[in-house]
Design an enzyme around this catalytic site. Structure first.
Site, mmCIF file in Angstrom:
data_model
loop_
_atom_site.group_PDB
_atom_site.id
_atom_site.type_symbol
_atom_site.label_atom_id
_atom_site.label_comp_id
_atom_site.label_asym_id
_atom_site.label_seq_id
_atom_site.Cartn_x
_atom_site.Cartn_y
_atom_site.Cartn_z
ATOM 1 N N LYS A 126 11.210 -7.262 13.711
ATOM 2 C CA LYS A 126 12.103 -6.577 14.644
ATOM 3 C C LYS A 126 12.635 -7.524 15.738
ATOM 4 O O LYS A 126 13.722 -7.327 16.255
ATOM 5 C CB LYS A 126 11.388 -5.400 15.308
ATOM 6 C CG LYS A 126 10.753 -4.377 14.370
ATOM 7 C CD LYS A 126 11.781 -3.460 13.760
ATOM 8 C CE LYS A 126 11.218 -2.219 13.085
ATOM 9 N NZ LYS A 126 10.136 -2.384 12.143
HETATM 10 C C1 LIG Z 1 9.880 -1.681 10.997
HETATM 11 C C2 LIG Z 1 9.002 -2.312 10.010
HETATM 12 C C3 LIG Z 1 9.167 -2.102 8.637
HETATM 13 C C4 LIG Z 1 10.225 -1.176 8.084
HETATM 14 O O1 LIG Z 1 11.539 -1.650 8.317
HETATM 15 P P1 LIG Z 1 12.783 -0.650 8.236
HETATM 16 O O2 LIG Z 1 13.932 -1.426 8.741
HETATM 17 O O3 LIG Z 1 12.449 0.523 9.105
HETATM 18 O O4 LIG Z 1 12.926 -0.252 6.805
HETATM 19 C C5 LIG Z 1 8.330 -2.779 7.764
HETATM 20 N N1 LIG Z 1 7.363 -3.584 8.219
HETATM 21 C C6 LIG Z 1 7.161 -3.805 9.529
HETATM 22 C C7 LIG Z 1 6.054 -4.687 9.967
HETATM 23 C C8 LIG Z 1 7.973 -3.181 10.468
HETATM 24 O O5 LIG Z 1 7.787 -3.389 11.777
#
Ligand SMILES: *Cc1c(COP(=O)(O)O)cnc(C)c1O
Length: 471
Positions: free
Chosen positions: A113
């Protein structure tokens, strides 16, 4: 580049306005009017660019209302080796024969993120300063979005942050990361409910036009277009990292929840990046796996969502999914509206007649994994390669190895570092010392600041009122 809504009822807009928006006024999600097409000659020159140079080339195609020099400065300020712990920013490392990891988790909060959120923080500040405006950011997190947003927005002058998280559902490390921030503009709210409840509260507040205008509400959750855009960059970088020549194709396997990360991969593929298949990996919350194998989209209710050991994927209504459906349905905004009205009433929809396109033309495949699969995969990878992977990345590796075709190169997105989920790693491997970046040493011992509220949007609205007027 103009932006339009997936519901087809919002006037065209420019990037800077879309950046600060949550849902479009017509309830849809904003998208560029067209996806720029990358020809072979361009791809050949891009292969040798640094991360920041590549980010500039790609983002410039989508942003026509920020002067080039300013955009370049924003990108250079965001993607530094200091913030992301490596000159490559997103290194590609081999795991098995023709299986690679695309490391996306070397930023401040140790999850992918950060890749988008760090950019968003700087871009928000830039655009708000230019417009002379303030913004109240509200968001919902199942763990990683919230901390990434808070670390990207902490201390920013013109931004107030209210982040909803499901009370008691995140790992100790995730809680410590978010709740220990003591910046005046950061407010943590733990909701007695699931992630989807938090997301529904954000939606409810967004849909209250008076409230939205009064506090100039914005959002940084995964429907934000700026996040998707920033994520497109690392699919190009990952492709170049896993190949030596632009004649090659690779598949990407993406641990998925809200469909934000893999949506960026889908857009990179639409732009002409030589991607073979897009492999959507889910955990026990497999609403996307069901869709990509049957064409039936049946979002579940919050109480039907499993609490799993890959908690950032405990999502039963994928908020970005509408962006793909819009393309799948040939930009038919009124049909998209009808389908997602049915999602809102809890019905879902069936696009089984489109399954050939979904899997063929758009290249989607999917798979799921369970808690036992994650433990086994973490152990297998550690025993066979000495590499430690987190439970979300393990979902991805498990599914990638399940579906890999003869000769297929698969790049798995590493979406978090193992230290974030120590309990699960210990369960898989026994007690071992996990590598901990220096800035996270002792994190769990810090004081925590959080307000716990019942699952009720009005209580959250009151809290925002109290905190904003007190500032
Ligand atoms: C947010 C997240 C996901 C999922 O990603 P999306 O964009 O919501 O599909 C997978 N793994 C981790 C560690 C995350 O923080």
């Amino acid at each position: 580049m103009n932006y339009i809504s997936t519901r087809g009822n919002t006037p065209k807009m420019q990037f800077s306005d879309v950046l600060l928006m949550g849902l479009a006024p017509d309830g849809g999600l904003m998208l560029p009017e067209t996806y720029p097409q990358i020809d072979r000659a361009t791809l050949d020159t891009w292969r040798h660019l640094s991360y920041t140079e590549l980010a500039f080339e790609i983002m410039s195609l989508f942003i026509s209302d920020i002067p080039s020099d300013d955009l370049k400065a924003l990108i250079d300020k965001t993607y530094t080796s200091t913030v992301f712990n490596s000159d490559d920013i997103t290194p590609v490392t081999p795991l098995y024969d023709k299986v690679f990891l695309l490391e996306l988790s070397n930023g401040p909060t140790l999850a992918f993120k950060d890749m988008a959120m760090q950019f968003l923080g700087n871009a928000f500040e830039y655009v708000l300063t230019k417009k002379g405006e303030r913004l109240t950011v509200i968001g919902a997190t199942s763990g990683d979005t919230g901390s990434a947003a808070e670390y990207a927005l902490r201390g920013k002058e013109n931004i107030e942050v209210f982040m909803m998280s499901p009370h008691g559902k995140m790992s100790a490390f995730q809680r410590a990361q978010m709740y220990s921030l003591d910046d005046k503009n950061i407010h943590n709210i733990a909701i007695k409910g699931m992630f989807d409840d938090c997301q529904d509260i954000v939606k409810a507040l967004q849909e209250d036009a008076d409230f939205k205008a009064k506090y100039s509400l914005g959002t940084v959750n995964s429907i934000n277009w700026g996040r998707i855009l920033a994520q497109i960059v690392y699919y190009f970088k990952g492709y170049f990292g896993a190949t030596t020549h632009n004649d090659e194709k690779v598949s990407f396997c993406v641990p998925s929840g809200n469909f934000g990360n893999v949506c960026a991969a889908h857009i990179a593929r639409m732009m002409g990046l030589p991607i073979d298949r897009l492999i959507v990996a889910t955990n026990e919350n497999d609403v996307l796996h069901e869709f990509f194998t049957t064409g039936n989209y049946a979002p579940r209710k919050a109480h039907e969502t499993h609490v799993t050991s890959s908690p950032s994927m405990d999502i039963s209504k994928a908020s970005n999914f509408e962006r793909f459906v819009y393309t799948l349905l040939a930009q038919d905004g009124s049909q998209v509206s009808r389908l997602f009205d049915d999602v809102k009433t809890g019905k879902g929809f069936d696009l089984a007649d489109k399954l050939t396109d979904i899997q063929g033309k758009f290249g989607f495949v999917s798979g799921k994994s369970t808690h036992a699969d994650r433990l086994a995969t973490i152990k297998k990878v550690y025993d066979e390669t000495t590499r430690l992977i987190d439970p979300h990345t393990a979902d991805g590796v498990k599914v990638a190895l399940d579906v890999q075709k003869q000769g297929e190169t698969i790049v798995v997105a590493e979406t978090a570092l193992p230290i974030k989920f120590e309990e699960t790693i210990t369960q898989a491997l026994g007690k071992i010392d996990l590598p901990r970046p220096p800035h996270t040493i002792g994190l769990e011992d810090n004081l925590q600041y959080v307000t716990v509220l019942e699952n009720d949007a009005r209580l959250v609205a009151d809290e925002i009122y109290r905190k904003v007027t007190a500032r």
